[in-house]
Design an enzyme around this catalytic site. Structure first.
Site, mmCIF file in Angstrom:
data_model
loop_
_atom_site.group_PDB
_atom_site.id
_atom_site.type_symbol
_atom_site.label_atom_id
_atom_site.label_comp_id
_atom_site.label_asym_id
_atom_site.label_seq_id
_atom_site.Cartn_x
_atom_site.Cartn_y
_atom_site.Cartn_z
ATOM 1 N N ASP A 98 60.653 -36.653 -14.125
ATOM 2 C CA ASP A 98 61.405 -37.754 -13.531
ATOM 3 C C ASP A 98 61.150 -39.022 -14.341
ATOM 4 O O ASP A 98 60.008 -39.369 -14.626
ATOM 5 C CB ASP A 98 60.978 -37.977 -12.075
ATOM 6 C CG ASP A 98 61.926 -38.957 -11.405
ATOM 7 O OD1 ASP A 98 63.122 -38.617 -11.276
ATOM 8 O OD2 ASP A 98 61.492 -40.067 -11.041
ATOM 9 N N ASP A 153 66.584 -10.023 -57.409
ATOM 10 C CA ASP A 153 65.661 -8.992 -56.913
ATOM 11 C C ASP A 153 65.680 -7.806 -57.868
ATOM 12 O O ASP A 153 66.494 -7.746 -58.814
ATOM 13 C CB ASP A 153 66.043 -8.561 -55.482
ATOM 14 C CG ASP A 153 64.798 -8.235 -54.654
ATOM 15 O OD1 ASP A 153 63.893 -7.572 -55.207
ATOM 16 O OD2 ASP A 153 64.732 -8.638 -53.485
ATOM 17 N N ARG A 158 58.900 -15.285 -47.444
ATOM 18 C CA ARG A 158 57.987 -14.156 -47.222
ATOM 19 C C ARG A 158 57.668 -13.421 -48.518
ATOM 20 O O ARG A 158 57.663 -12.194 -48.560
ATOM 21 C CB ARG A 158 58.580 -13.176 -46.204
ATOM 22 C CG ARG A 158 58.916 -13.832 -44.899
ATOM 23 C CD ARG A 158 59.111 -12.867 -43.801
ATOM 24 N NE ARG A 158 57.817 -12.421 -43.324
ATOM 25 C CZ ARG A 158 57.616 -11.863 -42.146
ATOM 26 N NH1 ARG A 158 58.617 -11.683 -41.329
ATOM 27 N NH2 ARG A 158 56.423 -11.471 -41.780
HETATM 28 C C1 LIG Z 1 65.860 -44.680 -19.945
HETATM 29 C C2 LIG Z 1 66.722 -43.501 -20.295
HETATM 30 C C3 LIG Z 1 66.970 -42.502 -19.385
HETATM 31 N N1 LIG Z 1 67.791 -41.425 -19.718
HETATM 32 C C4 LIG Z 1 68.075 -40.358 -18.718
HETATM 33 O O1 LIG Z 1 67.946 -40.842 -17.418
HETATM 34 C C5 LIG Z 1 67.786 -39.738 -16.531
HETATM 35 C C6 LIG Z 1 66.729 -40.097 -15.533
HETATM 36 O O2 LIG Z 1 66.997 -39.477 -14.335
HETATM 37 P P1 LIG Z 1 66.070 -38.356 -13.697
HETATM 38 O O3 LIG Z 1 66.206 -38.448 -12.227
HETATM 39 O O4 LIG Z 1 64.686 -38.425 -14.261
HETATM 40 O O5 LIG Z 1 66.704 -37.000 -14.223
HETATM 41 P P2 LIG Z 1 68.173 -36.402 -13.950
HETATM 42 O O6 LIG Z 1 69.069 -36.704 -15.087
HETATM 43 O O7 LIG Z 1 68.660 -36.787 -12.598
HETATM 44 O O8 LIG Z 1 67.884 -34.844 -13.993
HETATM 45 P P3 LIG Z 1 66.948 -33.981 -13.015
HETATM 46 O O9 LIG Z 1 65.729 -33.656 -13.809
HETATM 47 O O10 LIG Z 1 67.746 -32.770 -12.675
HETATM 48 O O11 LIG Z 1 66.616 -34.802 -11.802
HETATM 49 C C7 LIG Z 1 67.348 -38.565 -17.379
HETATM 50 O O12 LIG Z 1 68.423 -37.630 -17.454
HETATM 51 C C8 LIG Z 1 67.110 -39.181 -18.745
HETATM 52 O O13 LIG Z 1 67.400 -38.265 -19.789
HETATM 53 C C9 LIG Z 1 68.359 -41.345 -20.971
HETATM 54 O O14 LIG Z 1 69.121 -40.402 -21.270
HETATM 55 N N2 LIG Z 1 68.074 -42.335 -21.905
HETATM 56 C C10 LIG Z 1 67.284 -43.412 -21.624
HETATM 57 O O15 LIG Z 1 67.080 -44.273 -22.501
#
Ligand SMILES: Cc1cn([C@@H]2O[C@H](COP(=O)(O)OP(=O)(O)OP(=O)(O)O)[C@@H](O)[C@H]2O)c(=O)[nH]c1=O
Length: 666
Positions: free
Chosen positions: A88, A523, A565
């Site tokens: 998260d 080869d 290899r």
């Molecule tokens: C700051 C930042 C965040 N993210 C995305 O933000 C979501 C966070 O949300 P989460 O709740 O942690 O995850 P989710 O997307 O809801 O997926 P899940 O794990 O199923 O809860 C994730 O996606 C991250 O990549 C980016 O892609 N780039 C960035 O710079």
């Protein structure tokens, strides 16, 4: 820590990513991890006020995501994963936790609060290890940690803000921005792990795997007793948030003790709902004098220690004659049974079981026995063993007899006509390596290869035998080819020569991914003669074959020499002969690309390389640094080393400005 062997510890395990985030999937896939994606149904609604520090919220949410999937899979997917990973990501600024914006105005609120300021991005990660027991119980072990990265935004004008919001990018991202894409333009600096901002702290994760799979977290240095910090079932989120006050310390350092607790959890499948939801922490907490936090469990006579250096709880039971640990016994039996598993795979492959079940899925043991001309009893045992090894599975039963079909593993690698078929290599293992290994004791005592002892049939030089060997090389080269061909930017090279390139499997992959490149496969004449059996249907004139002996004959001219290899099979002496010939054929700037198993510097792994060395007639397995030193003597300076998705590592060296003379003696 060497990253690739850590990831490779997970090969063959059912690893599940409990996340729908495409970024997390990409980060882990790029690291070579194979996993299934099962997005978590856990709603991110934990009450933030219950947490003393923002990272605690992220870690708890990650835990709940991972545990929800770990609990659901045995029931909904009818399989228990070995590992579930949850994560998260949150952004924190001015004491606020920012998650994904709900609409454009929310995105505006978030981005304007970040404008011109430094903020923190925390990703909490939870790794749940599931241990299935005979009585259908599942033991869960939970390891979690977090990583913090600081990010500074430039001052954002209103126009810029709205333009960015209207791009749509902010909506599925914590804090309302994606640093990896357009959002990168808003950023002045990043302190810490960039991938942590994108959604997954890969480096910290690999370090944790290293700790887990070297079992360091199960032992303390003074005691060998085992641990039990037992919770009687899986926690529900609200209860878990009610932690004893000093269960964690607020540390910004991710390797700090409080950052990485490992709980040993226990859950009974089929328990009452109430017990599934309740979670009993039977521990009281005390702070040790030596920087360790100790959790005492009076009921179970156990102490859990949060060690200072690893940031991991070590659970220590105070029983005197503790029973052998299940994981230890399992590991030993896995080793003992390794040869049985190999031979079961070889036999099923040789009998054509995987081809048969690909063309006729759902046959029962009797039908398989008939088709492959085996006894019913024997086929039954073999099929069941293959199911236990994850090579076959039984279809849902419609009749009393189990009906068998290939798993994805068998479809992908064991069918003889699969794109990445290892069928030829498996036959080589069965026909050549198996007999060699049966003489291992003599090989070790005498220090010599036992190839002579292995009974040679008269027709060992027959075309069929040669073709079988080439087929083995072809299948293993095909599996590794893409990873080697794409390991580096080779766009500056126009002509390449694949020395010992055998059937051209590598060369055809190289021209597929490098549109400007032509490759000559060099080869022995007998190999080149037979290589046409392996040419793709539509040959490309950018691949040509030249017959010769690379020790004796002149090498073709090329900008890039490829040696996959080859070098491990050569003694240092022969290796110098070959390298000096390549050096002579190369001008400054020419490349030399190696594909080999690179040993760790302390030669402690990977075991695939060290086990292979047991049957090698000459040559030796070397580390990347050793290869690099040997090549340097011939004027090739190591530019890059890459651990690829395949077992092989890749090393790109470049010929320096002046050639060093007489390298074999330097
Ligand atoms: C700051 C930042 C965040 N993210 C995305 O933000 C979501 C966070 O949300 P989460 O709740 O942690 O995850 P989710 O997307 O809801 O997926 P899940 O794990 O199923 O809860 C994730 O996606 C991250 O990549 C980016 O892609 N780039 C960035 O710079």
């Amino acid at each position: 820590m060497v990253l690739n062997p850590v990831i490779s510890k997970l090969v063959g395990k059912l690893v599940v990513l409990a996340s729908a985030s495409p970024r997390r999937q990409e980060i882990l896939r790029n690291a070579g991890l194979r996993f299934e994606v099962v997005p978590s149904w856990f709603k991110e609604t934990l009450s933030k006020e219950l947490f003393k520090a923002p990272y605690e919220y992220a870690v708890e949410t990650a835990r709940q995501k991972a545990l929800e999937v770990a609990r659901r899979m045995p029931f909904k997917h009818l399989k228990t994963p070995d590992m579930v990973i949850g994560a998260d990501t949150i952004v924190t600024v001015d004491g606020m936790i920012l998650e994904k914006p709900v609409d454009k105005h929310d995105a505006y609120r978030m981005l304007s609060s970040l404008s011109g300021k430094e903020h923190s991005v925390f990703t909490g990660v939870a790794i749940v290890l599931c241990h299935e027991k005979e009585n259908e119980e599942v033991d869960y072990q939970l390891i979690d940690f977090y990583e913090e990265t600081k990010v500074k935004f430039a001052d954002l004008s209103e126009d810029m803000l709205w333009e960015y919001i209207n791009s749509g990018e902010p909506m599925d991202k914590a804090g309302g921005y994606g640093i990896q894409a357009l959002g990168g333009m808003l950023v002045e600096y990043v302190h810490g792990d960039f991938l942590n901002v994108v959604g997954f702290p890969l480096n910290h994760f690999c370090k944790k795997l290293d700790v887990i799979y070297n079992h360091r977290f199960l032992f303390s240095d003074k005691t060998s007793e085992s641990v039990r910090l037992i919770h009687n079932c899986v926690p529900s989120a609200p209860e878990l948030t009610q932690k004893p006050p000093n269960a964690r310390e607020d540390k910004s350092n991710p390797s700090s003790p409080s950052a990485s607790p490992a709980h040993k959890l226990k859950r009974k499948n089929g328990n009452s709902k109430a017990s599934e939801r309740s979670w009993t922490l039977v521990n009281s907490l005390s702070k040790g004098t030596d920087g360790e936090t100790k959790l005492h469990d009076s009921e179970n006579k156990s102490t859990s220690i949060i060690s200072r250096d690893e940031g991991i709880k070590l659970n220590v039971t105070a029983e005197e004659d503790s029973e052998p640990k299940k994981e230890d016994l399992q590991r030993i039996y896995e080793l003992l049974d390794g040869f049985k598993a190999s031979k079961a795979l070889f036999t099923a492959s040789k009998l054509g079981v995987f081809d048969l079940l690909h063309s006729k899925p759902g046959l029962d043991a009797e039908q398989v026995a008939q088709e492959v001309k085996a006894s019913v009893k024997g086929a039954e045992c073999l099929l069941e063993a293959c199911v236990s090894l994850g090579l076959l599975r039984t279809k849902e039963r419609t009749c009393p007899k189990p009906a068998y079909e290939n798993t994805d593993l068998a479809t992908g690698f064991l069918r003889s006509d699969a794109g990445f078929s290892l069928h030829g290599y498996i036959q080589h293992c069965n026909d050549t390596l198996w007999p060699l290994f049966s003489h291992l004791e003599s090989a070790v005592k005498e220090g010599t290869s036992q190839r002579e002892k292995v009974k040679k049939s008269k027709d060992d030089n027959s075309q069929e035998v040669k073709l079988r060997f080439m087929n083995a090389m072809h299948s293993s080269a095909k599996v590794a080819a893409k990873a080697i061909a794409t390991a580096f930017d080779l766009s500056s090279y126009k002509t390449a020569c694949d020395l010992g390139g055998c059937t051209g499997a590598m060369a055809y992959e190289f021209i597929k991914v490098h549109s400007e490149l032509s490759v000559t496969v060099f080869d022995l004449p007998a190999v080149v003669e037979l290589s046409e059996y392996f040419h793709p249907q539509h040959t490309d004139n950018r691949v040509s074959f030249k017959a010769g002996d690379f020790f004796k004959d002149e090498l073709p001219k090329a900008d890039l020499f490829i040696l996959v290899r080859i070098l491990h099979d050569l003694t240092d002496e022969k290796l110098h002969v070959l390298l000096s010939k390549i050096a002579a054929a190369s001008t400054p700037g020419c490349g030399l690309l190696l594909g080999e198993i690179f040993l760790e510097e302390d030669r402690s792994g990977p075991s695939c390389g060290l086990l292979q060395a047991l049957s090698m007639s000459e040559g030796k397995q070397r580390s990347a640094a050793e290869y690099s030193r040997l090549l340097k003597r011939h004027g090739f300076i190591t530019a890059h080393v890459k651990h690829t998705n395949s077992l092989l590592g890749a090393m790109l060296c470049v010929k320096a400005g002046t050639t060093t003379a007489s390298p074999a003696h330097s």
